[in-house]
Design a protein around this motif. Structure first.
Motif, mmCIF file in Angstrom:
data_model
loop_
_atom_site.group_PDB
_atom_site.id
_atom_site.type_symbol
_atom_site.label_atom_id
_atom_site.label_comp_id
_atom_site.label_asym_id
_atom_site.label_seq_id
_atom_site.Cartn_x
_atom_site.Cartn_y
_atom_site.Cartn_z
ATOM 1 N N GLN A 254 0.805 -1.328 -0.018
ATOM 2 C CA GLN A 254 -0.054 0.002 0.197
ATOM 3 C C GLN A 254 0.788 1.346 0.016
ATOM 4 O O GLN A 254 0.042 2.237 -0.021
ATOM 5 N N LEU A 282 -1.962 4.027 -0.023
ATOM 6 C CA LEU A 282 -2.387 4.677 1.431
ATOM 7 C C LEU A 282 -3.852 4.861 1.161
ATOM 8 O O LEU A 282 -4.202 6.088 1.685
ATOM 9 N N SER A 283 -4.653 3.871 0.779
ATOM 10 C CA SER A 283 -6.022 4.151 0.824
ATOM 11 C C SER A 283 -6.720 3.613 2.156
ATOM 12 O O SER A 283 -7.880 3.830 2.241
ATOM 13 N N GLU A 284 -6.011 2.832 2.829
ATOM 14 C CA GLU A 284 -6.411 2.151 4.100
ATOM 15 C C GLU A 284 -6.292 2.954 5.340
ATOM 16 O O GLU A 284 -4.968 3.350 5.393
ATOM 17 N N PRO A 285 -7.042 2.975 6.045
ATOM 18 C CA PRO A 285 -6.948 3.690 7.516
ATOM 19 C C PRO A 285 -5.614 3.142 8.172
ATOM 20 O O PRO A 285 -4.750 3.958 9.046
ATOM 21 N N THR A 287 -2.723 1.937 7.019
ATOM 22 C CA THR A 287 -1.714 2.120 6.315
ATOM 23 C C THR A 287 -1.263 3.864 6.497
ATOM 24 O O THR A 287 -0.246 4.283 6.734
ATOM 25 N N ILE A 288 -2.376 4.486 6.442
ATOM 26 C CA ILE A 288 -2.232 5.868 6.620
ATOM 27 C C ILE A 288 -1.672 6.263 8.060
ATOM 28 O O ILE A 288 -0.950 6.899 8.159
ATOM 29 N N GLU A 292 1.756 7.806 8.759
ATOM 30 C CA GLU A 292 2.110 9.211 9.766
ATOM 31 C C GLU A 292 2.713 9.066 10.909
ATOM 32 O O GLU A 292 3.367 10.126 11.273
#
Length: 397
Positions: A254, A282-285, A287-288, A292
């Protein structure tokens, strides 16, 4: 263990009374002024719990202290409401008990529920741990990060990016527990004294990146999503091979490090049990949250735990620092795992981290066999990887 401050008490005195490093006591009580404790305030003593005890014929505090090999004032401190000279038989008192055995049992199906339970207990006994929620999974489960230590060097470790690799969480939590026991009992791990590590290094641990996926593998699908997930699982109700998050996105495919290459060559073009990299990076919470965290902390070293293969990867496009090669040689020496610099696979957390920060990052493939690896491999995996963990936090070139 909570105690109440008396007149004249200091953190230094507690350190001597319980044989606990003063730094651990100070870090367990961030709201207190170490220079002047307030009488009646509640203070945490890490590495201890209170055990109830019923007074028997012939007992005195002095005899009980002698049997426990503790100072009698430790008993007086945790039993301030009793008269030490006149304790009646059948009176219940508290005995301070040093924790010398692990809380974590890694040899079990390690779901998010087990993780939550262990985290609560560890925080209670070792309150110098800093626990943060860095985000939430698709289903709203917290993604926990623990920080241990207060040094300028930063080492990050994470586990269970992939659902059917949940044994990595068991391994990482076992290491964490052993590290905490070492700190509070002044016991080295394989000859490594850990208190200097605590003082010089901040260890960041995210023990379960993919809690929804792990729970799916271990417990099966939630009732409200059962038909949807069976459809994603090619019609099968056996989820033991599931790697992705609950939406069918492979979280370790991701990250924006040649993500387009992985997207193009993956057979899966829609959500699936494994290998679908998502419709964008980085579409998934999950991996975000991990991206971060990395941007905020800029760790000096990063270990991402996966299974299987008894090998590890540490390069990306020549952007890895010289230190990474030295670490790789040490990792190989202490574990017996094969060191592989480059592998034809991209878009992983390790790849992105090297690309983004040009710092040392490793993907560790623990054990060998078919995922999920059986718990019968636990002891061997832990023995092999413990040396890697210790090198990562202790060896600075």
């Amino acid at each position: 263990m909570k105690i109440t401050v008396r007149n004249g008490d200091t953190f230094w005195y507690y350190s001597q009374l319980f044989y606990i490093p003063i730094g651990l006591i100070i870090d367990s009580n961030p709201s207190h002024d170490p220079g002047g404790l307030k009488i009646g305030a509640e203070v945490e003593i890490p590495g201890f719990i209170k055990e109830s005890y019923t007074i028997k014929q012939g007992d005195t505090l002095w005899k009980l202290a002698g049997k426990r090999n503790i100072n009698v004032d430790a008993l007086l401190l945790v039993n301030q409401n009793i008269n030490p000279n006149t304790i009646d038989i059948d009176t219940t008192i508290y005995l301070p008990s040093r924790v010398v055995t692990p809380i974590v049992n890694g040899k079990q199906a390690y779901s998010s529920e087990v993780l939550e339970k262990d985290l609560r207990r560890l925080i209670e006994i070792y309150p110098f741990i800093k626990l943060n929620s860095i985000g939430e999974s698709v289903m709203g489960k917290p993604l926990y990060e623990m920080k241990i230590g207060n040094g300028r060097k930063k080492v990050h470790m994470d586990a269970s990016f992939h659902a059917n690799e949940w044994i990595t969480t068991s391994i990482l939590m076992t290491f964490l527990n052993d590290y905490l026991l070492s700190l509070t009992n002044n016991l080295p791990i394989r000859g490594v004294q850990t208190l200097p590590v605590y003082s010089g290094v901040t260890v960041s641990i995210v023990p379960m990146v993919n809690p929804d996926g792990v729970d799916l593998v271990i417990k099966g699908p939630p009732k409200n999503m059962k038909s949807q997930l069976i459809k994603l699982n090619k019609g099968s109700s056996d989820f033991t091979g599931w790697k992705a998050n609950i939406r069918g996105v492979d979280l370790n495919n991701q990250f924006p490090a040649k993500w387009e290459v992985e997207k193009e060559r993956k057979e899966e073009k829609t959500p699936a049990p494994r290998d679908f990299p998502g419709d964008k990076p980085l579409s998934e919470p999950e991996t975000i949250a991990m991206a971060e965290l990395a941007k905020e902390e800029e760790f000096d070293r990063l270990l991402a735990l996966h299974t299987q293969g008894k090998e590890f990867y540490w390069g990306y496009e020549g952007l890895e620092p010289p230190e990474a090669e030295r670490l790789a040689k040490d990792f190989e020496r202490v574990s017996g795992y094969q060191s592989i610099r480059y592998v034809d696979s991209y878009a992983g957390y390790k790849d992105w981290y090297i690309k983004e920060f040009q710092k040392s990052a490793f993907t560790l493939e623990l054990g060998k066999g078919i995922n999920p690896l059986p718990l019968s491999q636990f002891d061997e995996i832990y023995r092999d990887t413990l040396g890697i963990f210790l090198v990562a936090v202790y060896r600075w070139y």
